[in-house]
Write an enzyme that holds these catalytic residues in place. Structure first.
Site, short mmCIF file in Angstrom:
data_model
loop_
_atom_site.label_atom_id
_atom_site.label_comp_id
_atom_site.label_asym_id
_atom_site.label_seq_id
_atom_site.Cartn_x
_atom_site.Cartn_y
_atom_site.Cartn_z
CD GLU A 25 -0.33 -19.25 -8.81
OE1 GLU A 25 0.34 -18.75 -7.88
OE2 GLU A 25 -0.40 -20.46 -9.02
NE ARG A 27 1.62 -10.50 1.56
CZ ARG A 27 1.58 -11.14 0.41
NH1 ARG A 27 2.63 -11.23 -0.35
NH2 ARG A 27 0.47 -11.71 0.00
CE LYS A 70 -3.71 -15.48 -4.97
NZ LYS A 70 -3.28 -15.28 -6.35
P1 ATP Z 1 -1.70 -14.48 -1.68
O1 ATP Z 1 -0.53 -14.63 -0.78
O2 ATP Z 1 -2.78 -13.64 -1.15
O3 ATP Z 1 -2.22 -15.77 -2.19
P2 ATP Z 1 -0.08 -13.95 -3.94
O4 ATP Z 1 1.06 -13.02 -3.74
O5 ATP Z 1 0.22 -15.37 -4.04
O6 ATP Z 1 -1.19 -13.61 -2.88
P3 ATP Z 1 -0.49 -13.25 -6.65
O7 ATP Z 1 -1.64 -13.57 -7.50
O8 ATP Z 1 0.80 -13.89 -6.95
O9 ATP Z 1 -0.93 -13.55 -5.18
O10 ATP Z 1 -0.30 -11.66 -6.54
C1 ATP Z 1 -0.28 -10.80 -7.64
C2 ATP Z 1 0.43 -9.54 -7.24
O11 ATP Z 1 -0.21 -8.94 -6.12
C3 ATP Z 1 1.86 -9.81 -6.85
O12 ATP Z 1 2.68 -8.83 -7.44
C4 ATP Z 1 1.85 -9.67 -5.34
O13 ATP Z 1 3.09 -9.23 -4.89
C5 ATP Z 1 0.72 -8.65 -5.12
N1 ATP Z 1 0.12 -8.85 -3.81
C6 ATP Z 1 -0.43 -9.98 -3.32
N2 ATP Z 1 -0.84 -9.81 -2.05
C7 ATP Z 1 -0.56 -8.52 -1.72
C8 ATP Z 1 -0.74 -7.72 -0.55
N3 ATP Z 1 -1.32 -8.22 0.56
N4 ATP Z 1 -0.34 -6.44 -0.58
C9 ATP Z 1 0.22 -5.93 -1.69
N5 ATP Z 1 0.43 -6.61 -2.82
C10 ATP Z 1 0.05 -7.90 -2.85
MG MG Z 2 1.94 -15.53 -5.76
#
Ligand code: ATP
Ligand code: MG
Length: 555
Positions: free
Chosen positions: A35, A261, A271
């Protein structure tokens, strides 16, 4: 699994290998769907390596898709940064770059199709009523009074929702699934909501937006994704994902698989929390070298190869766990030891005059750029009467286990013979202000117990070293109680700036290049601030077992 696959086997590799072997998919297609509401962090790197890495391993392709169905926090700044960071990590999406927002029209049509199939309806319950009707996992929910309204009525209302006839949040489109399901996500989940927020790509063209749970399976299906890999929190959403693609008849349907994760010690990863660090001025930006972001790590001097190796070493499992940041640092050192050129620099300088070296004499000492890699060649380092050495390398009253310089003692000067300390000079405050010594050439083969590094004072260039340390003092920040903000646990010593001296070759460092300051650590010429006259280096990582690895860390 065939041994031609790089890296250790894990359940996702096994699933894909089995699908390929059984002919269930002709080409492996994955996607990485960030995102664009922030910069990528090391957790994302794990997903990037898995999504792009497995597609590459199986000769397939990986799409980069901006998951931008939520208009409130997204921007092009983030889109560009995400592309830059993925390229830097070493991956490429070719022509497969997509925006979820580009599918809004098709998604809208899919929603109309569900309505026509009697599988979705426009609901007029308020948010609060909706929550109350939904119930709790242990008891069935209640059906909305709008659940069985005629298809034509829902189609009409849905069109008018799109046309902007209703206020935000007043109506929504819901799937008709099962109000008694123990999985709350199947209790007639919301597919579309009204939201008057301009979108960074579609402007104010849309006032209704699809929810993640509706949009994501559709995007995967539209793009022909075969294996949709995501983190464990989406496991409970999977039945809904399957319902969407199956009800709409996508064949073969994309399949979702979840993995744990990545969480790292001594840092935060969400984020939202990273943005709070930036907004609050606790760090100098998303690319502050203390941040767990990829741009921060790049600026700090972490090689992308080290991050890939780290992600491979962490592996892919279904169990939540906390990974030690030392493992990441280990991989950084492992790569830099092979690739970083060696230089000499003194961070906490102490002057020593060599009484038997005439004033103005210069010798050019030949030194390997990298003893691990002879192809890197040699360089010439000037040597003269006055040297800077590391203050920590001298001890006036040496304990039994201190083998470096002391009054009357001899040590080796890296690449330049020997020095015996013959005297100590003091300033008016009684502090040691300099040393005197006698020099002996290498040919004398004196038995010594230590080697120290040095810089010729007459030739030295001034350097600024930014010594970075952990951003937080707490090992497991996820274990903090709800009401305890991670900001309460910032490490006040996470950055210390010291000024020292380096051999002249340091002036020729390329911004972004990482060097090993011998016996001190790895340092990266800052990609923003390094320029002639301002030789600014970021400490990438200390050396593992150096007696002066913490040089400059003392106050
Ligand atoms: P955050 O919680 O850090 O804001 P998010 O999951 O909202 O992260 P996205 O931009 O939606 O962020 O993530 C893009 C991809 O990265 C998704 O497929 C998510 O599952 C993966 N991802 C995000 N954080 C992690 C992590 N700590 N370990 C592994 N994969 C991750
Ligand atoms: Mg997300």
């Amino acid at each position: 699994m065939s041994s031609s696959q790089p890296g250790a086997s894990h359940f996702i590799r096994e699933i894909i290998a089995a699908d390929v072997a059984a002919g269930r998919c002709r080409e492996v297609v994955t996607r990485f769907p960030p995102e664009p509401n922030g910069y990528l962090h090391i957790g994302h790197a794990k997903a990037v390596c898995l999504d792009f890495g497995t597609a590459r391993e199986f000769g397939g392709r990986c799409h980069l898709r901006m998951d931008d169905t939520n208009p409130t926090k997204e921007s092009m700044e983030y889109v560009e940064a995400i592309q830059r960071d993925i390229r830097w990590l070493g991956f490429d999406w070719g022509k497969h770059f997509y925006y979820s927002a580009d599918y809004f029209e098709r998604m809208y049509e899919c929603a109309r199709q569900l309505i026509r199939m009697g599988k979705a309806y426009v609901c007029e319950l308020s948010q609060e009523e909706w929550k109350e009707y939904r119930g709790v996992p242990t008891r069935p929910g209640r059906e909305s009074p709008w659940r069985n309204r005629p298809v034509e009525e829902s189609l009409d209302l849905f069109a008018r929702m799109r046309a902007g006839e209703f206020p935000d949040g007043s109506l929504c489109l819901r799937a008709k699934i099962d109000m008694a399901s123990p999985n709350l996500h199947l209790r007639d989940p919301v597919l579309y909501r009204i939201l008057r927020v301009p979108h960074y790509r579609t402007g104010d063209r849309w006032v209704i937006y699809p929810t993640y749970d509706f949009a994501h399976p559709l995007e995967d299906a539209f793009e022909g994704v075969t294996h949709s890999l995501c983190t464990l929190e989406f496991e409970v959403h999977r039945p809904l994902y399957d319902w969407v693609v199956q009800t709409l008849g996508f064949d073969p349907p994309p399949r979702q698989y979840e993995f744990a994760r990545l969480e790292l010690t001594y840092t935060v990863m969400s984020k939202r929390k990273l943005l709070a660090l930036v907004r609050g001025g606790y760090v100098a930006g998303w690319d502050d070298p203390r941040m767990p972001t990829l741009c921060g790590m790049r600026r700090r001097g972490y090689p992308p190869e080290a991050i890939r190796n780290f992600c491979e070493a962490v592996g892919v499992t279904k169990y939540e766990s906390l990974t030690e940041v030392e493992l990441l640092e280990h991989h950084v050192r492992e790569v830099l030891n092979r690739t970083a050129q060696r230089r000499m620099a003194v961070l906490e300088p102490l002057r020593i005059e060599l009484e038997n070296v005439p004033e103005g004499d210069v010798a050019w000492v030949e030194a390997p750029n990298n003893p691990e890699n002879p192809a890197d060649g040699m360089r010439h380092v000037p040597f003269g009467r006055t040297l800077w050495i590391e203050r920590d390398d001298f001890c006036e009253d040496p304990p039994a286990d201190f083998f470096r310089l002391a009054l009357g003692r001899t040590v080796r000067l890296r690449g330049a013979g020997y020095v015996t300390c013959t005297g100590v000079e003091r300033g008016p405050d009684g502090q040691i202000s300099g040393l005197r010594g006698r020099w002996a050439p290498m040919t004398e083969r004196i038995k010594v117990r230590a080697t120290i590094h040095w810089v010729s004072a007459a030739h030295a260039v001034p350097i600024e070293a930014r010594l970075y340390d952990r951003l937080f003092n707490v090992r497991d920040l996820s274990a903090l109680p709800e009401d305890d903000d991670p900001l309460n646990h910032l490490n006040p010593d996470s950055l210390r700036v010291v000024r020292g001296w380096g051999e002249p070759a340091l002036a020729d460092t390329r911004p972004g290049e990482t060097l090993q300051f011998e016996r001190v650590g790895y340092f990266c010429a800052d990609e923003r601030d390094f320029r002639p006259g301002a030789l600014v280096f970021n400490r990438t990582v200390t050396l593992k077992d150096s007696p002066v690895a913490r040089a400059g860390d003392r106050r």
